[in-house]
Motif scaffolding. Sequence first.
Motif, PDB file in Angstrom:
ATOM      1  N   ILE A  66       0.920  -1.024  -0.115  1.00 23.59           N
ATOM      2  CA  ILE A  66       0.041  -0.039   0.153  1.00 23.59           C
ATOM      3  C   ILE A  66       0.883   1.191  -0.053  1.00 23.59           C
ATOM      4  CG2 ILE A  66      -1.736   1.238   1.207  1.00 23.59           C
ATOM      5  CD1 ILE A  66      -2.753  -1.421   2.387  1.00 23.59           C
ATOM      6  N   SER A  67       1.703   1.259   0.772  1.00 19.23           N
ATOM      7  CA  SER A  67       2.905   2.445   0.926  1.00 19.23           C
ATOM      8  C   SER A  67       3.681   2.519  -0.482  1.00 19.23           C
ATOM      9  CB  SER A  67       3.837   2.089   1.806  1.00 19.23           C
ATOM     10  OG  SER A  67       4.596   3.098   1.960  1.00 19.23           O
ATOM     11  N   GLY A  68       3.994   1.229  -1.129  1.00 18.18           N
ATOM     12  CA  GLY A  68       4.443   1.648  -2.464  1.00 18.18           C
ATOM     13  C   GLY A  68       3.621   2.215  -3.699  1.00 18.18           C
ATOM     14  N   ILE A  69       2.419   1.927  -3.427  1.00 17.76           N
ATOM     15  CA  ILE A  69       1.235   2.631  -4.550  1.00 17.76           C
ATOM     16  C   ILE A  69       1.444   4.072  -4.094  1.00 17.76           C
ATOM     17  CG2 ILE A  69      -1.091   2.679  -5.313  1.00 17.76           C
ATOM     18  CD1 ILE A  69       0.322   0.237  -6.330  1.00 17.76           C
ATOM     19  N   ALA A  70       1.425   4.287  -3.058  1.00 13.11           N
ATOM     20  CA  ALA A  70       1.333   5.984  -2.507  1.00 13.11           C
ATOM     21  C   ALA A  70       2.385   6.398  -3.084  1.00 13.11           C
ATOM     22  CB  ALA A  70       1.036   6.005  -0.990  1.00 13.11           C
ATOM     23  N   GLY A  71       3.656   5.766  -3.065  1.00 13.11           N
ATOM     24  CA  GLY A  71       4.983   6.443  -3.365  1.00 13.11           C
ATOM     25  C   GLY A  71       4.901   6.606  -4.912  1.00 13.11           C
ATOM     26  N   GLN A  72       4.211   5.612  -5.768  1.00 15.76           N
ATOM     27  CA  GLN A  72       4.500   5.842  -7.406  1.00 15.76           C
ATOM     28  C   GLN A  72       3.440   6.982  -7.385  1.00 15.76           C
ATOM     29  OE1 GLN A  72       3.344   1.981  -8.392  1.00 15.76           O
ATOM     30  NE2 GLN A  72       5.401   1.395  -8.886  1.00 15.76           N
TER      31      GLN A  72
END
Length: 408
Positions: A66-72
């Motif tokens: 989930i954090s990775g999606i926010a980062g992208q």
Amino acid sequence: MLKNWIVILAAEQKNRKTLSNVRPFQTFYFSFSFMLAISQGFFLPFLISKDFSNTEIGWILAINTISGIAGQIGTGLLCDWLRRLKGIFILWVILLAGITLVLYYSEMLPVFLAAVILASFFQSALIGLIDSWIIETSTEMKSRFGEIRAFGSLGFGISMIITGYIVSMTGYSVIPYAFGLLSLLLLFVIRPISNPVKEEKNPAIKIKDLFIILQNKRYFYLNMLYILFYILLGMVGLYSVLLIEKAGGSEKHIGVFQAIAAFSEIPMFFLARKLTVKFHYMFLFLAAILMMAGRIAVLSAASDLSLLILSGALQGITMPLFMVASKQLTEDAAFPQYRTTMQMVSIAAYLGIGSSVTSVLAGTLSDWISIRSALMVYLAINVLTLFLGTAYSLKYYKHPQKSGKQKS
């Protein structure tokens, strides 16, 4: 005769120029993937070494996703706003190197979880940035993306083997220092590469546009298939590592497994263009789903360490076929004015929903029942995915070469 020689020499000169333009990006992707493998490739074994339960590991991986999606998404918006990519990439590499040190040395759970969230934010953003950097540089770089991406698989695989052997001898304390050293090398490699400049900016997408997109039945159906496939893909990655550990494997065995998986993708990335000429995209997608059933069957039957490690070679069929087919299937189903946005929403859907669901589900199932029993649950999901994919093919899909331009 002289004219033919002139044409040949001109073609050779053009080819040399093309290669000279491509090589820096091949070196870039190789160096980036080599660095990334050190932390990303051994994150799951690191969690296992900290004595987290499978359920706890599943939730941590879900938070990670989930954090990775926010980062992208957040980094993409920042790059469009500042119209700078290279500077943000450099800053994110430096921040990630510092956070990786905290991640692998923190003993307090709140600090550790915060480091997981931040590391995933910057790491996923960097993965998106390097692809955007290549694609936005020129049409030529975009057409050769598969060849450049193959060097990334090569770098990831080599790094996994080397790091696996080092970690098995020294422990995980070496990872943040090796990551920091390779991040400096990466910054040196990208120094001569220019910052890509967008000639035109896509119009902003409003909330109402997302509702219009979701009214596309074909697109909605495809994303359901993507999510189901990614649930299976994430499960195979998680259970393969757990089974290797259970069979007595160490970090070096996990490194070899990951390396085989990465190396196996290289031929398919080079063959992808030829396959799409001979076979239609839905056939390739269904082939990836069917091969996934084969991977699950191998994991269910395999107890020998060597066979579990060699099963990573099946990654070379499932993942590249999915990546190639899904991009074009989404393109065929998309509304013309929303093609770019619909591609991005699809990626966010299967990475966010698919990866999060499989992390929690796979971890919880393996604690409630045995991994072998849990694999039977996933085999049922695989059969369902194959059935739904076949139904989509019969109801919606028409081969573009036979039917002309498809309408959404």
